[in-house]
Scaffold this motif. Structure first.
Motif, PDB file in Angstrom:
ATOM      1  N   GLU A  61      17.923 -40.578   1.554  1.00  0.00           N
ATOM      2  CA  GLU A  61      17.513 -39.895   0.508  1.00  0.00           C
ATOM      3  C   GLU A  61      18.406 -40.331  -0.793  1.00  0.00           C
ATOM      4  O   GLU A  61      19.459 -40.772  -0.708  1.00  0.00           O
ATOM      5  N   VAL A  62      17.861 -40.522  -2.095  1.00  0.00           N
ATOM      6  CA  VAL A  62      18.386 -40.850  -3.257  1.00  0.00           C
ATOM      7  C   VAL A  62      18.980 -39.573  -3.510  1.00  0.00           C
ATOM      8  O   VAL A  62      18.313 -38.669  -4.021  1.00  0.00           O
ATOM      9  N   ASP A  76      20.498 -37.851  -9.226  1.00  0.00           N
ATOM     10  CA  ASP A  76      19.529 -37.375  -9.946  1.00  0.00           C
ATOM     11  C   ASP A  76      19.023 -38.224 -11.215  1.00  0.00           C
ATOM     12  O   ASP A  76      17.902 -38.400 -11.492  1.00  0.00           O
ATOM     13  N   LEU A 107      17.366 -41.136  -9.277  1.00  0.00           N
ATOM     14  CA  LEU A 107      16.152 -40.765  -8.954  1.00  0.00           C
ATOM     15  C   LEU A 107      15.131 -40.587 -10.197  1.00  0.00           C
ATOM     16  O   LEU A 107      13.702 -41.137 -10.020  1.00  0.00           O
ATOM     17  N   TYR A 138      14.113 -49.974  -2.567  1.00  0.00           N
ATOM     18  CA  TYR A 138      13.492 -48.256  -2.699  1.00  0.00           C
ATOM     19  C   TYR A 138      12.228 -48.247  -2.054  1.00  0.00           C
ATOM     20  O   TYR A 138      11.568 -49.145  -2.462  1.00  0.00           O
ATOM     21  N   ASP A 192      11.580 -42.804 -10.519  1.00  0.00           N
ATOM     22  CA  ASP A 192      10.384 -42.100 -10.521  1.00  0.00           C
ATOM     23  C   ASP A 192       9.520 -42.691 -11.654  1.00  0.00           C
ATOM     24  O   ASP A 192       8.383 -43.018 -11.634  1.00  0.00           O
TER      25      ASP A 192
END
Length: 99
Positions: A71-72, A75, A78, A35, A82
Motif C-alpha cells: 500500500e502507498v 497521503d 497517493l 505503481y 491518483d
C-alpha cells in the motif's frame, strides 16, 4: 477470430492470508518506482456495482528478492498518483464512444 477483451487479473493475499482478486487497470512508472491501479473484483455482481468504481494504488517493492505489492502510505504521494492515474484513465477512455 475472437476480439473479446480479457482483463488482466491478479490475486493478492492480505495479512490474514485471505485472497482478494483485482483487475489491473494500469501501471505507472513514477520517480523510479512502479505503481499499479487495481480494481477489486467481487463474487456478487451487485457488490461490484455498489463499489462505485473505487480503485486502489499499490507500489511494487522488493522483499527478499521478490517483487511484491504494498500500500502507498504517503497521503501526498497517493493524491499525486491518483491524479496521474485519473488523467490516464480519462485519455484512455475518452475516444472509446467514438466507434
Amino acid at each position: 477470430m475472437n476480439d473479446e477483451f480479457e482483463p488482466d487479473l491478479i490475486v493478492l493475499l492480505d495479512d490474514d492470508g485471505e485472497e482478494h482478486s483485482f483487475e489491473i487497470l494500469d501501471t505507472l512508472e513514477h520517480e523510479d518506482k512502479t505503481y499499479y491501479a487495481l480494481l477489486p473484483l467481487y463474487d456478487e455482481p451487485e457488490d461490484q456495482v455498489e463499489s462505485e468504481g473505487e480503485y486502489y494504488i499499490f507500489e511494487v517493492v522488493e522483499e527478499d528478492g521478490e517483487e511484491q505489492l504494498a500500500e502507498v502510505e504517503d497521503d501526498e504521494l497517493l493524491n499525486e498518483l491518483d491524479e496521474i492515474f485519473s488523467e490516464r484513465f480519462e485519455s484512455l477512455y475518452d475516444g472509446e464512444d467514438d466507434d
